[in-house]
Design a protein around this motif. Sequence first.
Motif, PDB file in Angstrom:
ATOM      1  N   ASN A  67       0.820  -1.200   0.000  1.00  0.00           N
ATOM      2  CA  ASN A  67       0.000   0.000   0.000  1.00  0.00           C
ATOM      3  C   ASN A  67       0.864   1.264   0.000  1.00  0.00           C
ATOM      4  O   ASN A  67       0.597   2.208  -0.760  1.00  0.00           O
ATOM      5  N   ALA A  68       1.897   1.267   0.844  1.00  0.00           N
ATOM      6  CA  ALA A  68       2.772   2.435   0.893  1.00  0.00           C
ATOM      7  C   ALA A  68       3.559   2.587  -0.412  1.00  0.00           C
ATOM      8  O   ALA A  68       3.787   3.710  -0.892  1.00  0.00           O
ATOM      9  N   THR A  69       3.966   1.480  -0.988  1.00  0.00           N
ATOM     10  CA  THR A  69       4.686   1.536  -2.258  1.00  0.00           C
ATOM     11  C   THR A  69       3.794   2.067  -3.371  1.00  0.00           C
ATOM     12  O   THR A  69       4.258   2.751  -4.294  1.00  0.00           O
ATOM     13  N   GLY A  70       2.489   1.770  -3.286  1.00  0.00           N
ATOM     14  CA  GLY A  70       1.557   2.308  -4.265  1.00  0.00           C
ATOM     15  C   GLY A  70       1.553   3.830  -4.261  1.00  0.00           C
ATOM     16  O   GLY A  70       1.446   4.465  -5.330  1.00  0.00           O
ATOM     17  N   ILE A  71       1.694   4.429  -3.073  1.00  0.00           N
ATOM     18  CA  ILE A  71       1.774   5.894  -2.988  1.00  0.00           C
ATOM     19  C   ILE A  71       3.002   6.398  -3.740  1.00  0.00           C
ATOM     20  O   ILE A  71       2.940   7.366  -4.517  1.00  0.00           O
ATOM     21  N   LEU A  72       4.128   5.724  -3.546  1.00  0.00           N
ATOM     22  CA  LEU A  72       5.374   6.141  -4.191  1.00  0.00           C
ATOM     23  C   LEU A  72       5.288   5.986  -5.706  1.00  0.00           C
ATOM     24  O   LEU A  72       5.700   6.878  -6.465  1.00  0.00           O
ATOM     25  N   VAL A  73       4.753   4.877  -6.163  1.00  0.00           N
ATOM     26  CA  VAL A  73       4.646   4.632  -7.602  1.00  0.00           C
ATOM     27  C   VAL A  73       3.693   5.635  -8.246  1.00  0.00           C
ATOM     28  O   VAL A  73       3.959   6.157  -9.348  1.00  0.00           O
ATOM     29  N   GLU A  74       2.583   5.927  -7.590  1.00  0.00           N
ATOM     30  CA  GLU A  74       1.645   6.906  -8.140  1.00  0.00           C
ATOM     31  C   GLU A  74       2.291   8.286  -8.238  1.00  0.00           C
ATOM     32  O   GLU A  74       2.130   8.997  -9.242  1.00  0.00           O
ATOM     33  N   ALA A  75       3.046   8.670  -7.181  1.00  0.00           N
ATOM     34  CA  ALA A  75       3.709   9.978  -7.217  1.00  0.00           C
ATOM     35  C   ALA A  75       4.745  10.026  -8.329  1.00  0.00           C
ATOM     36  O   ALA A  75       4.874  11.040  -9.040  1.00  0.00           O
ATOM     37  N   TYR A  76       5.481   8.952  -8.525  1.00  0.00           N
ATOM     38  CA  TYR A  76       6.478   8.912  -9.599  1.00  0.00           C
ATOM     39  C   TYR A  76       5.787   9.051 -10.955  1.00  0.00           C
ATOM     40  O   TYR A  76       6.231   9.810 -11.821  1.00  0.00           O
ATOM     41  N   SER A  77       4.682   8.307 -11.148  1.00  0.00           N
ATOM     42  CA  SER A  77       3.968   8.376 -12.430  1.00  0.00           C
ATOM     43  C   SER A  77       3.435   9.777 -12.691  1.00  0.00           C
ATOM     44  O   SER A  77       3.475  10.275 -13.823  1.00  0.00           O
ATOM     45  N   PHE A  78       2.970  10.419 -11.646  1.00  0.00           N
ATOM     46  CA  PHE A  78       2.362  11.728 -11.824  1.00  0.00           C
ATOM     47  C   PHE A  78       3.405  12.829 -11.980  1.00  0.00           C
ATOM     48  O   PHE A  78       3.297  13.690 -12.860  1.00  0.00           O
ATOM     49  N   HIS A  79       4.450  12.810 -11.126  1.00  0.00           N
ATOM     50  CA  HIS A  79       5.416  13.902 -11.129  1.00  0.00           C
ATOM     51  C   HIS A  79       6.456  13.749 -12.236  1.00  0.00           C
ATOM     52  O   HIS A  79       6.901  14.741 -12.818  1.00  0.00           O
ATOM     53  N   VAL A  80       6.863  12.512 -12.516  1.00  0.00           N
ATOM     54  CA  VAL A  80       7.924  12.301 -13.510  1.00  0.00           C
ATOM     55  C   VAL A  80       7.316  12.196 -14.909  1.00  0.00           C
ATOM     56  O   VAL A  80       7.776  12.839 -15.858  1.00  0.00           O
ATOM     57  N   ASN A  81       6.269  11.393 -15.048  1.00  0.00           N
ATOM     58  CA  ASN A  81       5.656  11.221 -16.367  1.00  0.00           C
ATOM     59  C   ASN A  81       4.567  12.255 -16.647  1.00  0.00           C
ATOM     60  O   ASN A  81       4.018  12.285 -17.747  1.00  0.00           O
ATOM     61  N   ALA A  82       4.262  13.070 -15.641  1.00  0.00           N
ATOM     62  CA  ALA A  82       3.257  14.131 -15.757  1.00  0.00           C
ATOM     63  C   ALA A  82       1.889  13.587 -16.143  1.00  0.00           C
ATOM     64  O   ALA A  82       1.064  14.299 -16.687  1.00  0.00           O
ATOM     65  N   GLU A  83       1.651  12.289 -15.844  1.00  0.00           N
ATOM     66  CA  GLU A  83       0.329  11.737 -16.124  1.00  0.00           C
ATOM     67  C   GLU A  83       0.146  10.489 -15.270  1.00  0.00           C
ATOM     68  O   GLU A  83       1.099   9.787 -14.930  1.00  0.00           O
ATOM     69  N   TYR A  84      -1.089  10.259 -14.904  1.00  0.00           N
ATOM     70  CA  TYR A  84      -1.424   9.011 -14.216  1.00  0.00           C
ATOM     71  C   TYR A  84      -2.886   8.696 -14.504  1.00  0.00           C
ATOM     72  O   TYR A  84      -3.768   9.536 -14.299  1.00  0.00           O
ATOM     73  N   GLU A  85      -3.098   7.541 -15.025  1.00  0.00           N
ATOM     74  CA  GLU A  85      -4.463   7.134 -15.340  1.00  0.00           C
ATOM     75  C   GLU A  85      -4.689   5.740 -14.779  1.00  0.00           C
ATOM     76  O   GLU A  85      -3.930   4.799 -15.048  1.00  0.00           O
TER      77      GLU A  85
END
Length: 483
Positions: A67-85
Amino acid sequence: MMLRWYLVAAGTCVALSFLVPDGSWWQVAVQVLTGYLAVSAIIAGALRHRGTARAAWLAFAAGVWGNATGILVEAYSFHVNAEYESPGWPDVGYLALYPGLAIGLVLLIRRRSEGHDWGALVDATTVTTGLGLLAWVFMIRPAIDQTDLSPLAHLTGVAYPVGDVLVLAMLTRLLLGGGARSAAFRLMIASAFLFLAGDVTWAVLNTIGVEPGPAAHRVLGAVFLLAYVLVGHAALHRSAAQVGETAGPPPKLGPGLLVLLTLASLMAPLLLLGQIAAGEVTDALPIAICSIVLFLLVVIRMAQLLRQLEAQTARVRELSRTDELTGLPNRRAWGAELPAALERARRDGAGLAVVMIDLDHFKRFNDEYGHPAGDRLLKSAAAAWSGQLRGTDHLARYGGEEFIALLPGADTAESVAVLRRLMAATPLGQTFSAGLAQWNGVETSDELVARADAALYDAKRAGRNRVEVASAQPDTDARLTPR
């Protein structure tokens, strides 16, 4: 000391989550660090306490880590790739919480249960069915009805509420089982309910299309952070090793549980009434299926309670006729057996003898060795004598150190021979005095026992450690002079 440092570090992270900028890397770092601190605490606690629930704690750790890793992966997808779907890799981490919690709870249920507690299982299924219908109406079906989503997105959207229902079912079964509620147990349960509360809140907000503001977003995030902190606290608490200990008897069907089961059973008709009042019945089939399942569960629970009542009634009846110390029939059982034996002897024309037995100097034995030793003497004497009686004989505890025996079909000589065997088998070098009365064919049970009792006192006056045979009295005397 480890627990203190953990609470300081985790508490600091929770406090910082309200101070750092919303949506920043600092906020992500604080949230992920809180989760990883909880994982470290759970693993450390599982290794430290060496209790019976280590596998359950490790399952919790795996779920929290995902669950905590999901937070990190989502932040990486959003901040680095500038998108998360959604769905995406973050959902894999978030969803890992459910099997981790469910597996851990199942392991705890197995560890804490003594055999199969079918009553708790039926109760948990009833509560879960009612709440599951609620989840279907307000969470699962709305996710399925979204037509603009891909099949994978549909599956992901449904997986969250289904996971909540699964964890809730395990929690309900665990709480309805027996066992002590230690501090670590309560902390663990509180953590699981916080995870569920946060998930359900997010699901409801998504269903009604409400986007929480910054303040509400921080509060909802803090709910999950507090759940992290509590499960880590539970694992490090000194009572964590007791969480998986075998439980005692399950709780009784008290008023609180009865109210909960009533509400769960009424969930289907209440939802149906609500949809009728709204002018559109959208879940007729699920409500009908749930109503049938709940009805059958109530019938099964009633059958279980009826069987329990019958078993308890039989047990009470047995205890009312059994001496608690020796396991022999008590005076009440003897009072029912003797008249029936007299009637059989009268019908068959067979002999019958009654013997009153009294351990010699029992009070002196008690004073010298103590009452526990006296109780052991009574138990061992009863067991030894029972082993020397014939299959048709009947031995009962009359009261105190007095016993009474019924010897059907025995004449005086045979009865005395039986008593000689009993004397030889008396444990701990003790002796007894006995009064033997042969039934004369017409006297009542009270008169027969009175003659045996009089012969017993004759044996005591004659010096004890002997058998006295009651003299045959005329029938009229036996009836006119009862003891």
